[in-house]
Write an enzyme that holds these catalytic residues in place. Sequence first.
Site, PDB file in Angstrom:
ATOM      1  N   LYS A  89      17.201 -40.719  45.358  1.00 37.11           N
ATOM      2  CA  LYS A  89      15.917 -40.785  44.941  1.00 37.11           C
ATOM      3  C   LYS A  89      14.905 -40.764  45.877  1.00 37.11           C
ATOM      4  CE  LYS A  89      17.058 -39.907  40.514  1.00 37.11           C
ATOM      5  NZ  LYS A  89      18.133 -40.749  40.130  1.00 37.11           N
ATOM      6  N   GLU A 111       8.894 -41.033  35.489  1.00 38.38           N
ATOM      7  CA  GLU A 111       9.704 -41.453  34.363  1.00 38.38           C
ATOM      8  C   GLU A 111      11.076 -41.806  34.934  1.00 38.38           C
ATOM      9  OE1 GLU A 111       9.765 -38.478  35.752  1.00 38.38           O
ATOM     10  OE2 GLU A 111      11.800 -38.366  36.286  1.00 38.38           O
ATOM     11  N   SER A 377      25.904 -40.321  45.376  1.00 36.79           N
ATOM     12  CA  SER A 377      24.466 -40.559  45.208  1.00 36.79           C
ATOM     13  C   SER A 377      23.888 -41.746  45.119  1.00 36.79           C
ATOM     14  CB  SER A 377      24.076 -39.670  43.942  1.00 36.79           C
ATOM     15  OG  SER A 377      24.813 -40.271  42.914  1.00 36.79           O
TER      16      SER A 377
HETATM   17  C1  LIG Z   1      19.130 -40.332  39.102  1.00 36.15           C
HETATM   18  C2  LIG Z   1      20.498 -40.362  39.651  1.00 36.15           C
HETATM   19  C3  LIG Z   1      21.379 -39.232  39.579  1.00 36.15           C
HETATM   20  C4  LIG Z   1      21.138 -38.007  38.752  1.00 36.15           C
HETATM   21  O1  LIG Z   1      20.065 -37.209  39.032  1.00 36.15           O
HETATM   22  P1  LIG Z   1      19.986 -35.889  39.870  1.00 36.15           P
HETATM   23  O2  LIG Z   1      18.709 -35.357  39.939  1.00 36.15           O
HETATM   24  O3  LIG Z   1      21.040 -35.102  39.200  1.00 36.15           O
HETATM   25  O4  LIG Z   1      20.432 -36.284  41.160  1.00 36.15           O
HETATM   26  C5  LIG Z   1      22.663 -39.259  40.203  1.00 36.15           C
HETATM   27  N1  LIG Z   1      22.968 -40.374  40.736  1.00 36.15           N
HETATM   28  C6  LIG Z   1      21.987 -41.424  40.916  1.00 36.15           C
HETATM   29  C7  LIG Z   1      22.832 -42.676  41.586  1.00 36.15           C
HETATM   30  C8  LIG Z   1      20.924 -41.479  40.369  1.00 36.15           C
HETATM   31  O5  LIG Z   1      20.313 -42.551  40.586  1.00 36.15           O
END
Ligand SMILES: *Cc1c(COP(=O)(O)O)cnc(C)c1O
Length: 400
Positions: A89, A111, A377
């Site tokens: 993020k 948000e 992610s």
């Molecule tokens: C917010 C988040 C997501 C989902 O958001 P995307 O916009 O689809 O990437 C996925 N993994 C993590 C660790 C997140 O914090």
Amino acid sequence: MNFTIDENGYYGHYGGAYIPEILRTNIVALKQQFLALRDDPDFNAAYDRLLRDYVGRPSPLYYAPRLSERYGATIYLKREDLNHTGSHKINNTIGQVLLARHMGKRHILAETGAGQHGVATATVAALMEMQCTVFMGETDIARQQPNVEKMRLLGATVVPVTSGSKTLKDAANEAIRYWIHYPADTHYVIGSVIGPDPYPDMVAHFQSVISSEIRQQLLSEEGVACPHAVIACVGGGSNAAGAFYHFLEEEQVQLIGVEAAGKGVDSGHTAATIATGSAGVIHGSKTLLMQDSDGQIKEPYSISAGLDYPGIGPLHAHLHETGRASFLQATDEEALQAAFLLMRMEGIIPAIESAHALAALEKLSFSNTGPVVVCLSGRGDKDMDAYIRAAPASFKNHQL
Ligand SMILES: *Cc1c(COP(=O)(O)O)cnc(C)c1O
């Protein structure tokens, strides 16, 4: 095929800017600034420096030996979990807050679902001396308490949202409602590739650093810039958009998004938008969304707060429609199993969102045709409660 937005902000049939008139001036000014700065050498130097020295980029591309053995493929993990604040993020947040500072804004809105976007925004707002207000559903506040405390420590005001299912969609509704009241000095940092044009394109641009690094890293590790496949979880779709971005035109690269099936795609408790959605308008863009026959948005459900969203970015709706990407679904239980497997086999505790991407490895078969990259992610610190609650039963079922 074309995977960039047209002059009206559409990817094929999806996208656009469906916004109240009062926000029109803001959105137009934002788009002009973004288009002016995206190729500006000074802006990009400031952005790149922060990614390097503050976020810790490039994030490693880690060859996972035991996962590779298990699945009979060469598996790499793109370690966004190692970024400052624990997920991808922050790549987007730094870009947008720098942009907001250029535009003379003093107040940042966001948000958040899992709290990762809220923490990343509160962090960069502190760094750049901006006031910060974060909208978060009460359900998410309860299941992501450590992130709520972090945001408060960083100086942000966390506003609990009590409408709807009290999750991400409702938090975005409230943030937009607030923005309508204070459009002049406020920038709304959307945390995914959703929202009105220019947000989907802008967020994908700031996240595209993920695939530009993957190319360079694969080239030096494997002697090829392109993997056989890229796998990423999809909430709104920003880590997937960033991981796919520089491979969109390389048609031999399989792009695989993984949605949260919750308790099952047909259970009525799901967040699998591609599997169960249809075209409509949500949060300012035309895209696929989960809705009933009257066009009422269905309440989504997933164990993962970051994937618990009834829509999907318009880029992904277009990738699905054109067949350029394929989308799979993983249930809560499958994601938990994949998370426990990663813990025990590679010594990494993933975010429950990222575990959905890992769960796809069980559903696919690779005949060693080339490297497979999974976008990890985020890290799992925020999900300890869910893991501890699920651990005993899951360990019983699993021979590691
Ligand atoms: C917010 C988040 C997501 C989902 O958001 P995307 O916009 O689809 O990437 C996925 N993994 C993590 C660790 C997140 O914090």
